[in-house]
Design an enzyme around this catalytic site. Sequence first.
Site, PDB file in Angstrom:
ATOM      1  N   TYR A   1      -2.086  -7.161  16.778  1.00 60.94           N
ATOM      2  CA  TYR A   1      -2.437  -6.326  15.634  1.00 60.94           C
ATOM      3  C   TYR A   1      -3.681  -5.495  15.947  1.00 60.94           C
ATOM      4  O   TYR A   1      -3.689  -4.271  15.778  1.00 60.94           O
ATOM      5  CB  TYR A   1      -2.677  -7.196  14.405  1.00 60.94           C
ATOM      6  CG  TYR A   1      -2.946  -6.408  13.144  1.00 60.94           C
ATOM      7  CD1 TYR A   1      -1.902  -5.798  12.456  1.00 60.94           C
ATOM      8  CD2 TYR A   1      -4.239  -6.273  12.633  1.00 60.94           C
ATOM      9  CE1 TYR A   1      -2.138  -5.074  11.296  1.00 60.94           C
ATOM     10  CE2 TYR A   1      -4.482  -5.556  11.473  1.00 60.94           C
ATOM     11  CZ  TYR A   1      -3.425  -4.960  10.810  1.00 60.94           C
ATOM     12  OH  TYR A   1      -3.672  -4.237   9.668  1.00 60.94           O
TER      13      TYR A   1
ATOM     14  N   MET B   1       0.820  -1.211   0.000  1.00 63.71           N
ATOM     15  CA  MET B   1       0.000   0.000   0.000  1.00 63.71           C
ATOM     16  C   MET B   1       0.849   1.255   0.000  1.00 63.71           C
ATOM     17  O   MET B   1       0.516   2.244  -0.651  1.00 63.71           O
ATOM     18  CB  MET B   1      -0.942   0.013   1.204  1.00 63.71           C
ATOM     19  CG  MET B   1      -2.184  -0.822   1.041  1.00 63.71           C
ATOM     20  SD  MET B   1      -3.482  -0.356   2.206  1.00 63.71           S
ATOM     21  CE  MET B   1      -2.682  -0.738   3.770  1.00 63.71           C
TER      22      MET B   1
END
Length: 244
Positions: free
Chosen positions: A150, A18
């Site tokens: 996460y 990304m």
Amino acid sequence: MSRLANKVAIITGGAQGMGEAHARLFVEQGAKVIITDLNEEKGTALAAELGENALFVKQNVASEEDWANVITKAEEAFGPVNVLVNNAGISFNKFVLDLTLDDYMKIVNINQVSVFLGIKAVAGSMQKAGGGSIINISSINGLVGGAVGYTDTKFAVRGMTKAAALNLAPMGIRVNSVHPGVIATPMIMQGDQKDAIEAFAKHIPMKRVSQPEEVSQVVLFLASDESSYSTGSEFVVDGGITAQ
């Protein structure tokens, strides 16, 4: 018309995935971009490909010293910084009982501490520039549950975004978070994992995963003056997953 003309932007984790997509679009839209990453080979190659408006700086995003160096290099090359995209991040897909403290702290340092350090490091440069936009890449796991470590850090990024937005608004600095869903990056679209992702995509309301460039368009909007009245907000790019 170039939507980021005269903008100087830092993109962490910008050598691939990304981050690479963000860097390519930013340069295309007129920005001068500092790409940071630990992957020196890919980062250097990308900056060379993008030309004179791109610069690669090797960075450990969990290092306060490295952050100071990035800001110095950015200002020396292009001037005060207008945009920061805190994109760097990692995940260990482990069951909570299998996750070691070292694993956990590595995730915290790269996903969460780096965002704090980036916000703190860039604020002075943005004041010189007359204001700026900080875009923190969280995740849909900053909105709903996922892997331990996460998820924790991505919720923290979401909260930090709101707190920093309130702190920095008087300085003309906007802070927003972006929450991607399943993105077709090289890291996940390979081997057995690719099969699992394609199976999961059938349960996404839009019936497909996102391309990195679709997230980049939202990041571009937040980096540009088009989002001048948006701060402390979440921008979700997930094909409808969290709407279910």
